[in-house]
Write a protein that holds these residues in place. Structure first.
Motif, mmCIF file in Angstrom:
data_model
loop_
_atom_site.group_PDB
_atom_site.id
_atom_site.type_symbol
_atom_site.label_atom_id
_atom_site.label_comp_id
_atom_site.label_asym_id
_atom_site.label_seq_id
_atom_site.Cartn_x
_atom_site.Cartn_y
_atom_site.Cartn_z
ATOM 1 N N THR A 180 0.910 -1.232 0.107
ATOM 2 C CA THR A 180 0.017 0.004 0.176
ATOM 3 C C THR A 180 0.730 1.428 0.156
ATOM 4 N N HIS A 181 1.918 1.419 0.438
ATOM 5 C CA HIS A 181 2.932 2.239 0.539
ATOM 6 C C HIS A 181 4.440 2.086 0.257
ATOM 7 N N ARG A 182 5.138 3.020 -0.382
ATOM 8 C CA ARG A 182 6.436 2.959 -0.649
ATOM 9 C C ARG A 182 6.935 4.177 -0.264
ATOM 10 N N PHE A 183 8.340 4.100 0.469
ATOM 11 C CA PHE A 183 9.091 5.060 0.966
ATOM 12 C C PHE A 183 10.548 5.115 0.771
ATOM 13 N N PRO A 184 11.067 6.355 0.079
ATOM 14 C CA PRO A 184 12.751 6.123 -0.071
ATOM 15 C C PRO A 184 13.275 6.208 1.439
ATOM 16 N N ILE A 185 14.443 5.808 1.436
ATOM 17 C CA ILE A 185 14.837 5.701 2.769
ATOM 18 C C ILE A 185 15.083 7.078 3.441
ATOM 19 N N ASP A 186 15.346 8.042 2.657
ATOM 20 C CA ASP A 186 15.348 9.328 3.533
ATOM 21 C C ASP A 186 14.351 9.647 4.234
ATOM 22 N N GLU A 187 13.013 9.163 3.708
ATOM 23 C CA GLU A 187 11.511 9.247 4.450
ATOM 24 C C GLU A 187 11.221 8.222 5.191
ATOM 25 N N ALA A 188 12.184 7.293 5.593
ATOM 26 C CA ALA A 188 11.803 6.310 6.615
ATOM 27 C C ALA A 188 10.904 6.786 7.705
ATOM 28 N N GLN A 189 11.349 8.023 8.133
ATOM 29 C CA GLN A 189 10.398 8.063 9.578
ATOM 30 C C GLN A 189 8.987 8.436 9.240
ATOM 31 N N SER A 190 8.615 8.834 8.309
ATOM 32 C CA SER A 190 7.170 8.786 7.734
ATOM 33 C C SER A 190 6.545 7.323 7.788
ATOM 34 N N ALA A 191 7.519 6.364 7.105
ATOM 35 C CA ALA A 191 7.003 5.057 7.098
ATOM 36 C C ALA A 191 6.695 4.509 8.650
ATOM 37 N N TYR A 192 7.520 4.844 9.507
ATOM 38 C CA TYR A 192 7.349 4.251 10.785
ATOM 39 C C TYR A 192 6.175 5.117 11.373
ATOM 40 N N GLU A 193 6.080 6.365 11.362
ATOM 41 C CA GLU A 193 4.859 7.137 11.727
ATOM 42 C C GLU A 193 3.516 6.449 11.286
ATOM 43 N N LEU A 194 3.399 6.119 10.013
ATOM 44 C CA LEU A 194 2.371 5.263 9.420
ATOM 45 C C LEU A 194 2.091 4.072 10.191
ATOM 46 N N ILE A 195 3.048 3.399 10.423
ATOM 47 C CA ILE A 195 2.868 1.749 10.967
ATOM 48 C C ILE A 195 2.383 1.938 12.533
ATOM 49 N N THR A 196 2.942 2.876 13.063
ATOM 50 C CA THR A 196 2.557 3.300 14.498
ATOM 51 C C THR A 196 1.474 4.091 14.751
ATOM 52 N N GLY A 197 0.622 4.227 13.709
ATOM 53 C CA GLY A 197 -0.692 5.029 13.812
ATOM 54 C C GLY A 197 -0.601 6.525 13.977
ATOM 55 N N LYS A 198 0.537 7.178 13.931
ATOM 56 C CA LYS A 198 0.427 8.413 14.014
ATOM 57 C C LYS A 198 -0.090 9.250 12.881
ATOM 58 N N ARG A 199 -0.175 8.706 11.657
ATOM 59 C CA ARG A 199 -0.687 9.543 10.482
ATOM 60 C C ARG A 199 -2.052 8.890 10.336
ATOM 61 N N GLY A 200 -2.747 8.182 10.995
ATOM 62 C CA GLY A 200 -4.169 7.780 10.948
ATOM 63 C C GLY A 200 -4.542 7.613 9.597
ATOM 64 N N GLU A 201 -3.953 6.675 8.958
ATOM 65 C CA GLU A 201 -4.411 6.273 7.648
ATOM 66 C C GLU A 201 -4.230 4.773 7.568
ATOM 67 N N PRO A 202 -4.981 4.056 6.743
ATOM 68 C CA PRO A 202 -4.914 2.351 6.674
ATOM 69 C C PRO A 202 -3.867 2.195 5.864
ATOM 70 N N PHE A 203 -2.895 1.140 6.299
ATOM 71 C CA PHE A 203 -1.922 0.588 5.502
ATOM 72 C C PHE A 203 -1.798 -0.940 5.467
ATOM 73 N N LEU A 204 -0.927 -1.604 4.791
ATOM 74 C CA LEU A 204 -0.725 -3.044 4.916
ATOM 75 C C LEU A 204 0.719 -3.298 4.716
ATOM 76 N N GLY A 205 1.100 -3.704 3.281
ATOM 77 C CA GLY A 205 2.699 -3.756 3.133
ATOM 78 C C GLY A 205 3.050 -2.566 2.784
ATOM 79 N N VAL A 206 4.229 -1.966 3.857
ATOM 80 C CA VAL A 206 4.956 -0.917 3.739
ATOM 81 C C VAL A 206 6.215 -0.954 3.232
ATOM 82 N N LEU A 207 6.844 -0.422 2.286
ATOM 83 C CA LEU A 207 8.211 -0.549 1.573
ATOM 84 C C LEU A 207 9.117 0.513 1.988
ATOM 85 N N VAL A 208 10.577 0.095 2.397
ATOM 86 C CA VAL A 208 11.181 1.131 2.554
ATOM 87 C C VAL A 208 12.350 0.946 1.315
ATOM 88 N N THR A 209 12.627 1.877 0.274
ATOM 89 C CA THR A 209 13.342 1.581 -0.733
ATOM 90 C C THR A 209 14.827 2.418 -0.653
#
Length: 293
Positions: A264-293
């Motif tokens: 459901t989501h892909r993040f470049p590694i320099d935006e990895a903090q956004s990926a962690y915010e997503l999976i810990t619920g801080k962004r309040g949006e649904p997700f499933l598979g999250v990739l850091v590239t």
């Protein structure tokens, strides 16, 4: 107090997260066997297959990638091995019925693995969107409120041969539901994390077998296997964690499992903090598979 202070000081330090990745070998240690720089690999292991540009991964936690398996799919290999190990613990046979409770990432991988093994598969989740996704993966799936009559119809009134619980909840509902849906002398396997106050009455009356799956297979948490590269003989331990990872990669290569619909989501590694915010619920949006590239 000194111990507490040391612990908090450690928590203040940056640390690499993650345990499932894929990439290209840049260089090898002198004792590594069967791999060369330039090899495409899937990697496993907490502290090894980390969310980083580079990682040092031991022998038994690397597997080769076939040319037709892309890096995005291969990055899910450790997660696939977790679902695969839980499925193996149930010891299913061709044509048996398998119920998967919880259609998150592990559950949707388990659904595809069970189908690839020739089982009749039925999925349950609270989220209608995940139920719909399971249906697109050719699984019969229903929401929790509709599951019991639908399950009886699916199994012809017998109940399921095996129930895999992939849910992530503090609730005791999944283990109670598994007991009610399993057939007499069926098997229930815990793959996810959920309340485990097992109701004695139904588990006793049906003489159910309850198993807890330990991550991605034999060798997990054994430093001799994971760190020193000492493998278990296949004649005694057919499916180690490394061989489970390889088996999942082979399923990807043969088109038996498809993880692309789960991303459901892909993040470049320099935006990895956004990926962690997503999976810990801080962004309040649904997700499933999250990739850091």
């Amino acid at each position: 107090l000194a111990t507490v202070e040391a612990a908090f000081n450690r928590l203040d330090q940056p640390m690499p997260l993650g345990y499932s990745s894929a990439g290209v070998i840049t260089e090898i240690g002198r004792d590594l066997v069967g791999f060369q720089p330039g090899d495409r690999v899937a990697c496993a292991g907490g502290g090894y297959a980390v969310h980083a540009e580079y990682g040092g991964v031991p022998q038994n936690l690397l597997v080769h990638l076939p040319d037709n398996v892309d890096f995005e799919s291969a990055a899910f290999a450790t997660l696939g091995a977790i679902s695969l190990q839980g499925f193996r613990l149930a010891n299913p046979q061709l044509g048996e019925s398998v119920c998967v409770i919880g259609l998150g990432l592990l559950g949707l991988l388990a659904v595809q693995i069970a189908a690839a093994a020739g089982c009749s598969v039925f999925g349950i989740d609270l989220d209608p969107k995940r139920v719909e996704l399971a249906r697109k993966l050719n699984c019969t799936a229903v929401v929790r409120d509709e599951c019991e009559p639908a399950a009886l119809a699916f199994t012809g009134g017998r109940g399921f041969d095996h129930v895999l619980i992939c849910a992530d909840t503090h609730s005791n509902d999944p283990v109670e539901l598994a007991g009610s849906l399993a057939r007499d002398r069926g098997t229930v396997v815990a793959i996810g994390a959920f309340g485990m106050d097992i109701p004695r009455k139904v588990y006793y009356e049906k003489e159910l077998t309850f198993k807890i799956s330990r991550s991605y297979g034999p060798g997990r948490y054994d430093p001799q296997y994971e760190e020193s590269g000492i493998d278990y003989p296949a004649g005694y331990v057919r499916w180690t964690e490394g061989r489970n990872i390889q088996a999942f990669v082979d399923l990807l290569a043969r088109g038996k499992v498809d993880v692309q619909p789960l991303i459901t989501h892909r993040f470049p590694i320099d935006e990895a903090q956004s990926a962690y915010e997503l999976i810990t619920g801080k962004r309040g949006e649904p997700f499933l598979g999250v990739l850091v590239t």
